[in-house]
Write a protein that holds these residues in place. Structure first.
Motif, PDB file in Angstrom:
ATOM      1  N   VAL A  48     -10.562  -0.449   6.094  1.00 40.52           N
ATOM      2  CA  VAL A  48      -9.167  -0.613   5.679  1.00 40.52           C
ATOM      3  C   VAL A  48      -8.817  -2.091   5.530  1.00 40.52           C
ATOM      4  O   VAL A  48      -8.015  -2.471   4.662  1.00 40.52           O
ATOM      5  CB  VAL A  48      -8.238   0.054   6.714  1.00 40.52           C
ATOM      6  N   THR A  84       0.827  -1.210   0.000  1.00 40.20           N
ATOM      7  CA  THR A  84       0.000   0.000   0.000  1.00 40.20           C
ATOM      8  C   THR A  84       0.861   1.260   0.000  1.00 40.20           C
ATOM      9  O   THR A  84       0.667   2.172  -0.806  1.00 40.20           O
ATOM     10  CB  THR A  84      -0.921   0.010   1.224  1.00 40.20           C
ATOM     11  N   LYS A  92      -6.217   3.279   3.238  1.00 40.08           N
ATOM     12  CA  LYS A  92      -5.332   2.302   3.875  1.00 40.08           C
ATOM     13  C   LYS A  92      -3.981   2.915   4.206  1.00 40.08           C
ATOM     14  O   LYS A  92      -3.424   2.689   5.290  1.00 40.08           O
ATOM     15  CB  LYS A  92      -5.134   1.080   2.965  1.00 40.08           C
ATOM     16  N   TYR A  99      -2.297   3.080   7.846  1.00 34.90           N
ATOM     17  CA  TYR A  99      -1.012   2.436   8.148  1.00 34.90           C
ATOM     18  C   TYR A  99       0.025   3.444   8.645  1.00 34.90           C
ATOM     19  O   TYR A  99       0.809   3.151   9.554  1.00 34.90           O
ATOM     20  CB  TYR A  99      -0.489   1.705   6.918  1.00 34.90           C
TER      21      TYR A  99
END
Length: 601
Positions: free
Chosen positions: A379, A61, A158, A162
């Motif tokens: 997510v 990602t 996402k 993160y």
């Protein structure tokens, strides 16, 4: 708050006892070896750690974000210049402070950030520099992700999530060398705090079978059925999926229409019956309601193929049959909490389509039926991640409860993860016994078939709101649900965001009473009438946006519980003589809270 002149430093901690420090260092290394061995055990047994899949998705990602930035070198230079400018200002101001001059802080923590409460984070120029450097870097990194062009919305969501996890983990408060409070603690105890903490870390990795089972509370003297889930009642029905509890009346008369509670199967029902002071169930019984609640089985491989439809039929529908036998009443009012509310909504749509009118009205606690604005839990849901999760689930037949617990903790890492990492594993302190956190740690597993259906049809494809779910050959349409609905959202809910619950209210075809409670997913619901902590908001029809609705809503002091009871009573005020659990047709099987709730994952 601005950083002013250097204040008088705190008294220096006593010099460490070098002999004890050396001894504790040896003990720390020994405990560290035990923790490492516990963490490597799954690999030695041929079980790859689940975290490897999560790490792979994180790298993939963030890699997409970096790739998009690399396509525009000019913007990269500007971003680097912005970060450099922040550090230059910080360095200049820090030098002024070192010389005793006034200097305005370049970056300060947000008002609600409790990580930097120790006075030395502001009073000591070195720790103030570390704090501000972290804040400058964190805010820069978050801005870089937010401003990345050409990244699809889900990937950007996402990436933002993160990055928040990484930044929370890298905070200087999480390390002994960069946390003044931890340094003082370690020196004053000659490192004994670290030995105790490492010992508990090893125990918790062992308990988590190679993955840390975060110690948020101690069991204390908590025991389900002893001082938790103690409202008197009987289990009056049992099958492979549920035990149905009917609670003993405490009033001479009761409302004629019974109440059936459908709790989530991802947690145990006794969140609504933690103790006598906090128990919604006990309070509802005291108001004259004949209360039934479903207690879901804690599934294992035997329930692997139990589907969402099975949970509806063997859960809600089986409970309705039993309620009728126990009370003689065919019609009930029902409550669904969280995913239990989603299941109840599916059941209502199915019943509307098939002419089943046994539920006269329904209450939804922090429930999503439209997952457009599902929040940060989304997510974890895309085709790749679901496929990976399905492979793991179908291999053993269920998903471990710890997986969901970890996901919920990650929604608020600075409240639910890192304070415990610091206090338990670095300060070496046993956490306090806390009934809510004990309940939270009492996790439940999820059958593979059921959980896969839920993730795909709700979070991934939003098929319930789109009218595309098919159950038993029946296409479901929430617009055909015309019974009255009391829909409760919680203003600070991170699991079922209020915006999501509000949008879902528009899917139903009948009258919806939308109410917003103060606080979050649990405290917004469990807000006792005798000692309420939060307020609630009421308004008219569910129209426009949530922000517009709230702007014109009435703020009411105290809990929403009496407001809900008035709604219940207005629909069906008739009372009858109080009923004994089971009535004449069902023989009680055991005392509440039953056996299923006592099975630990």
């Amino acid at each position: 708050m601005a950083s002013g002149k250097q204040q008088s430093p705190n008294p220096a901690p006593p010099a460490p006892d070098l002999e004890r420090l050396a001894s504790n260092t040896a003990k720390l290394v020994e405990e560290m070896g035990k923790a490492t061995a516990a963490a490597l055990k799954p690999v030695e047994e041929g079980r790859p750690p689940a975290s490897s899949e999560e790490l792979s998705d994180l790298v993939k990602t963030l890699g997409q974000v970096v790739e998009r930035w690399a396509m525009d070198p000019h913007r990269v230079v500007l971003a680097q210049a912005s970060l450099t400018k922040g550090f230059m200002e910080l360095w200049t101001n820090s030098m002024k402070r070192m010389q005793g001059e006034e200097a305005q802080a370049v970056a300060e923590p947000d008002a609600g950030d409790r990580r930097f409460r120790d006075p030395e984070w502001s009073e000591n120029p070195i720790f103030d520099f570390i704090k501000q450097a972290y804040l400058i870097t964190s805010r820069w990194a978050e801005d870089v992700v937010k401003s990345a062009d050409g990244v699809d919305a889900h990937t950007k969501h996402k990436a933002e999530f993160y990055v928040r996890q990484i930044l929370s983990a890298l905070a200087p408060t999480n390390f002994v060398a960069t946390n003044p409070e931890l340094l003082r603690e370690t020196v004053s105890q000659n490192g004994e705090n670290l030995v105790r903490g490492m010992k508990m870390l090893a125990e918790d990795i062992e308990a988590g079978k190679g993955k840390l089972k975060l110690r948020q509370t101690t069991s204390g003297n908590f025991a389900v059925g002893v001082n938790m889930a103690t409202t008197p009642g009987k289990v009056v029905f049992r099958n492979d999926l549920i035990e149905l509890i009917q609670y003993a009346p405490t009033t001479d008369t009761v409302f004629k229409r019974p109440l059936l509670i459908v709790p989530p199967w991802i947690n145990k029902f006794y969140i609504l019956d933690l103790n006598p002071e906090k128990s919604f169930i006990r309070w509802a019984v005291a108001q004259g309601l004949t209360v039934f609640t479903i207690s879901w089985v804690n599934p294992d491989e035997r329930q692997a193929k139990k589907s969402f439809e099975d949970y509806m039929r063997e859960g809600i529908f089986a409970a309705l049959d039993a309620v009728e036998k126990a009370t003689g009443e065919k019609h009930v009012t029902a409550i669904g909490y969280c995913v239990g509310g989603t299941l109840l909504s599916v059941a209502l749509a199915y019943m509307a389509a098939t002419g089943d009118d046994r539920i006269d009205s329904a209450t939804l606690f922090t429930t999503q039926v439209d997952f457009t604005h599902a929040g940060d839990l989304a997510v974890f849901v895309d085709e790749g991640q679901i496929k990976s999760l399905e492979d793991r689930m179908y291999a053993q037949g269920y998903l471990e409860g710890s997986s969901m617990a970890s996901a919920f903790n990650m929604l608020r890492p600075n409240d639910l993860i890192w304070p415990y990492m610091i206090n338990v594993y670095l300060k070496g302190q046993e956490p306090f016994p806390f009934d809510l956190l004990y309940w939270n740690s009492d996790s439940t597993r999820m059958p593979a078939a059921n959980h896969s259906f839920y993730l795909r049809n709700c979070y991934l494809e939003n098929n319930l709101a789109k009218g595309k779910i098919d159950i038993g050959g029946v296409r479901l349409d929430l617009g055909k649900v015309t019974i009255p609905i009391y829909n409760l959202a919680a203003r600070e809910d991170h699991i079922a965001p209020a915006r999501s619950v509000f949008k879902g209210s528009k899917e139903f075809g009948g009258d919806v009473t939308f109410v917003v409670a103060g606080s979050g997913h649990i405290a917004g619901v469990v807000n006792p009438a005798d000692k309420p902590k939060y307020q609630y908001w009421t308004n008219g029809k569910v129209e426009g946006t949530l922000e517009h609705w709230l702007a014109h809503a009435t703020e009411n002091p105290g809990t929403w519980w009496p407001h809900w009871l008035s709604w219940i009573e207005a629909q069906a005020p008739e009372r009858v003589k109080a009923r004994k659990p089971g009535g004449r047709r069902l023989k009680p099987l055991c005392d509440a809270p039953g056996e299923y709730v006592k099975v630990r994952a």
